[in-house]
Every structure is written in structure tokens, then in C-alpha cells.
Write an enzyme that holds these catalytic residues in place. Structure first.
Site, short mmCIF file in Angstrom:
data_model
loop_
_atom_site.label_atom_id
_atom_site.label_comp_id
_atom_site.label_asym_id
_atom_site.label_seq_id
_atom_site.Cartn_x
_atom_site.Cartn_y
_atom_site.Cartn_z
N ARG A 24 70.55 44.71 6.36
CA ARG A 24 71.26 43.98 7.62
C ARG A 24 72.63 45.34 6.89
O ARG A 24 73.18 45.32 6.31
CB ARG A 24 72.26 42.76 5.97
N GLU A 65 75.24 45.27 16.00
CA GLU A 65 74.18 45.23 16.27
C GLU A 65 73.73 44.23 17.64
O GLU A 65 73.24 44.15 18.57
CB GLU A 65 72.72 44.69 15.34
P1 NAI Z 1 64.13 38.56 -0.79
O1 NAI Z 1 65.35 37.37 -1.06
O2 NAI Z 1 62.95 38.73 -1.65
O3 NAI Z 1 64.82 39.87 -1.92
C1 NAI Z 1 66.06 40.58 -2.09
C2 NAI Z 1 67.09 40.62 -3.68
O4 NAI Z 1 67.73 41.01 -3.64
C3 NAI Z 1 65.89 39.31 -4.40
O5 NAI Z 1 65.72 39.54 -5.27
C4 NAI Z 1 68.13 38.99 -5.13
O6 NAI Z 1 68.19 38.51 -5.63
C5 NAI Z 1 68.60 40.60 -4.60
N1 NAI Z 1 70.25 40.41 -4.77
C6 NAI Z 1 70.88 39.75 -4.23
N2 NAI Z 1 71.73 40.12 -4.43
C7 NAI Z 1 72.01 41.38 -4.47
C8 NAI Z 1 72.76 42.35 -5.49
N3 NAI Z 1 74.59 42.00 -4.97
N4 NAI Z 1 71.99 43.22 -5.56
C9 NAI Z 1 71.25 43.66 -6.16
N5 NAI Z 1 70.34 42.82 -5.28
C10 NAI Z 1 70.77 41.02 -4.64
O7 NAI Z 1 64.27 38.79 0.73
P2 NAI Z 1 63.20 40.04 1.09
O8 NAI Z 1 62.73 39.07 1.82
O9 NAI Z 1 63.38 41.05 0.43
O10 NAI Z 1 64.81 40.30 1.92
C11 NAI Z 1 65.15 41.47 2.06
C12 NAI Z 1 66.38 41.15 3.21
O11 NAI Z 1 65.63 41.87 4.07
C13 NAI Z 1 66.95 40.38 3.87
O12 NAI Z 1 68.16 39.64 3.21
C14 NAI Z 1 67.02 40.23 5.24
O13 NAI Z 1 68.74 40.11 5.45
C15 NAI Z 1 66.03 42.12 5.64
N6 NAI Z 1 65.04 41.86 6.51
C16 NAI Z 1 65.31 42.92 7.84
C17 NAI Z 1 64.05 42.32 8.31
C18 NAI Z 1 64.05 43.36 9.80
O14 NAI Z 1 63.35 42.81 10.40
N7 NAI Z 1 64.48 44.34 9.01
C19 NAI Z 1 63.35 41.60 8.57
C20 NAI Z 1 63.09 40.97 7.29
C21 NAI Z 1 64.49 40.99 6.40
#
Ligand code: NAI
Length: 335
Positions: free
Chosen positions: A237, A266
Site C-alpha cells: 500500500r 494513487e
Molecule cells: P496477510 O494478512 O496474509 O499478511 C500481512 C502480514 O503483515 C501479516 O503476517 C501481519 O502479521 C503482518 N503485519 C501487520 N502489521 C505489521 C507490522 N506493523 N509490521 C510487520 N508486519 C506486520 O496479507 P497479504 O495477503 O500477504 O497482503 C499483504 C498486503 O498486500 C495487503 O495488506 C495489501 O495491502 C497488499 N496487496 C497488494 C496487492 C497489489 O495488487 N499490489 C494485491 C493484494 C494485496
């Protein structure tokens, strides 16, 4: 039942219509596609519907949710994983059902992340233009072997883990940071504190969600601690990065390169054709002047598989709401 789909692109219509006809033909769901991004200015388009479907740049703040509720909307279907664009407290207060698509092909975003790292490192974006102009000189295109380099993965959830797995396959040393450490990541990498990750990583890749705790995680202070000459990649993000500070770090050569698929401002740019406009975002346009910066317009998720999964899960969430069945993807509401 009428569902207004905001920020709808032709590919959304194709994938949703396909799944609708295949799996829900008899359910009476009527999808009304609107190109407009949902905001206070456009919320009236949802009048007469019982549910809205929203994407990453749709604004679901309290005033928008209250207006939707007033129209009789009872379900918000987010067709994305992140939920930083919705005021969940307001949604709960209004008794709205809110569900998301927690995972749609994490590999799609991970593979795009690695594509950005490889393209930036080997200057594929510049090589492509040079060769087309008949310039076959190599000077200025020098890269480094990824093999043996250290990559720091911030957020070792689904996408971070998929990215770590691919990079491990390239022969990288993988460092990780997460609030919740997993055995799966620890089996291929090493959890470290943010300072260590920043100081030791040749490539820092962001995969944690945007929240109050992570906003501008990469800013002037963290960039002062990042390994000199590191590459920064953000496919998560835009708000994770303070873009002004990153521009300064690129100018001072502290960062050797930047690849982003997301950008804090964006919503004014991505998913629109602005090619005939004067773009008045000076920070973004400054980024465009760097030869060592690659920007893609939030396309990490954009694969055939992911679009299908988004449509399938979103319509499943809607079906759960309508039938009162339990749904594992709920952020607010009863089922
Ligand atoms: P997820 O929920 O599986 O993984 C996110 C991880 O970040 C979790 O393990 C969580 O514990 C960790 N986390 C939360 N707060 C944190 C912090 N302060 N410091 C370190 N780690 C922390 O989510 P997923 O599916 O891996 O997605 C990650 C991000 O990717 C989403 O939040 C979304 O914003 C982004 N995304 C981007 C896309 C794109 O097209 N560019 C598409 C889908 C998701």
C-alpha cells in the site's frame, strides 16, 4: 437483488459475469457496473441497491457509509484484501455486513514483486527502449547477481511468504519482520528487528498492511538506517512509504533504486487513462524523472487466476449474506 459495483473496469465485468452465470444464475443477483470511484460525490449511484461492491481506491468513510445505509444498503463487499479504505467502526455502528477477499492468488503479487526487482536490477525498462532505438551499448545497464544477496521481507503473511519462497529459490538470504512470526517463514529465512533488516538488506520489500502503526514505516528516519545503495520495493500500500523522504533518498543516492506498484496518492491516477492530461502531482512526476525508478499502476494482483478468485469469493460472500450462512471473510456483521 441489486448490487452496485464501483470502480468497475471491463475486466471486472467479464470475470464477475462469468462467475455469476456459472454459479449463481438462479439467485436473482443483478450487478450494476459503475466506472466511478465511490466517494461522497458519487455515492448517489448506489441509490436503490441493497449491496455495493468496492475496490482499493473506493472511499468508505463514515459519511459515505451513513449515506449508503440511508439508501437501504446493508452489505459492503470489498473485492480486495486490504481494508484500510473502510471505517469499520462506522460500519459496525450502522450494522452493515462487510466482507473482503482475504487472498486472491498471493503468488500473483509475489511474482509481480520479483518481476519488478529483476527488471529494476537488470534495467530491462531502459534496455527495451535502447534496443528499439538501435542502441546496443551496455554502459549504464550494469546489474548485480541476486544470488547471495540479502532480501528483507516486511510482513511475512501470504504475499510476503510467497515472495520469500521465490527469492530463496534465487539463492538469496531472506530476512523477515512480522508481528506474528511463523514456523513456515523461519524454515527458510531469519526473523530480525527492523533496524537489522534495514541495515543488512540489499533489497527491502514491503508486504504488511497499511495501518496507523505502519503508515510511513519507510520515512526519513528509517531511510537513514537503510543499507546505503539498497533497493526499495513496495507492492503493498502506498501509505507505507513517505514519498517525499524516498525522493530525497534517491537524490542523495542512499537508495539505489525504487520499484512501486502502489502510491499514496494513487487514487487520482491509477486505473484511469491520464495520458492526455496535465498531471499536477509534482511528487509523482519527480519520481518519473529517475532512471532507477519503476512504477506500475497497482497491477500486482492482475492475473487471470486472481480475477477469477476475486469474483468467486466476492459472490460467495454475497451469497452468505443473503442466505445467512456462515462466512469466513467477514470484517463486520453477523454471518
Ligand atoms: P496477510 O494478512 O496474509 O499478511 C500481512 C502480514 O503483515 C501479516 O503476517 C501481519 O502479521 C503482518 N503485519 C501487520 N502489521 C505489521 C507490522 N506493523 N509490521 C510487520 N508486519 C506486520 O496479507 P497479504 O495477503 O500477504 O497482503 C499483504 C498486503 O498486500 C495487503 O495488506 C495489501 O495491502 C497488499 N496487496 C497488494 C496487492 C497489489 O495488487 N499490489 C494485491 C493484494 C494485496
Amino acid at each position: 437483488m441489486k448490487i452496485v459495483v464501483f470502480s468497475a473496469q471491463p475486466y471486472d465485468e467479464r470475470s464477475f459475469d462469468e462467475v455469476l452465470q456459472r454459479d449463481y444464475a438462479s439467485r436473482g443477483f443483478e450487478l450494476i457496473y459503475q466506472k466511478a470511484t465511490l466517494s461522497v460525490q458519487t455515492v448517489a449511484l448506489a441509490e436503490g441497491s441493497e449491496a455495493v461492491c468496492a475496490f482499493v481506491n473506493d472511499q468508505l468513510d463514515a459519511p459515505v457509509l451513513e449515506t449508503l445505509h440511508g439508501y437501504g444498503v446493508r452489505a459492503i463487499l470489498l473485492r480486495c484484501a486490504g481494508f484500510n479504505n473502510i471505517d469499520l467502526e462506522a460500519a459496525r455502528r450502522l450494522g452493515l455486513f462487510v466482507a473482503r477477499v482475504p487472498a486472491y492468488s498471493p503468488e500473483a503479487v509475489a511474482e509481480h514483486t520479483v518481476a519488478l526487482i529483476l527488471a529494476l536490477n537488470r534495467q530491462i525498462h531502459r534496455a527495451y527502449n535502447r534496443v528499439r532505438e538501435g542502441n546496443f551499448m551496455l554502459d549504464g545497464l550494469l546489474g548485480f547477481n541476486l544470488h547471495g544477496k540479502t532480501v528483507g521481507v516486511v510482513g511475512t503473511g501470504k504475499i510476503g511468504m510467497a515472495t520469500a519462497r521465490i527469492l530463496k529459490g534465487f539463492g538469496c538470504r531472506v530476512l523477515g519482520l512480522d508481528l506474528y512470526e511463523t514456523a513456515e517463514f523461519a524454515a527458510l529465512g531469519e526473523y530480525v528487528a527492523l533496524d537489522v533488516l534495514l541495515a543488512e538488506s540489499d533489497v527491502v520489500s514491503l508486504h504488511c498492511p497499511l495501518s496507523d502503526a505502519t503508515r510511513h514505516l519507510i520515512g526519513a528516519a528509517s531511510l537513514a538506517r537503510i543499507k546505503p545503495g539498497a533497493m526499495l520495493v513496495n507492492t503493498s500500500r502506498g501509505g507505507l512509504i513517505d514519498t517525499h523522504a524516498v525522493v530525497a533518498a534517491l537524490k542523495s543516492r542512499r537508495l539505489s533504486a525504487l520499484a512501486i506498484d502502489v502510491y499514496e496518492q494513487e487514487s487520482q491516477l491509477f486505473f484511469h487513462d491520464r495520458s492526455s492530461d496535465i498531471i499536477d502531482d509534482d511528487v509523482f512526476m519527480r519520481l518519473m524523472t529517475f532512471p532507477n525508478v519503476i512504477v506500475t499502476g497497482h497491477q500486482g494482483f492482475f492475473t487471470v487466476e486472481a480475477l477469477r478468485e476475486i469474483a468467486e469469493t466476492t459472490l460467495h460472500n454475497l451469497d452468505c449474506f443473503v442466505s445467512g450462512r456462515a462466512c469466513g471473510n467477514v470484517l463486520a456483521g453477523d454471518t
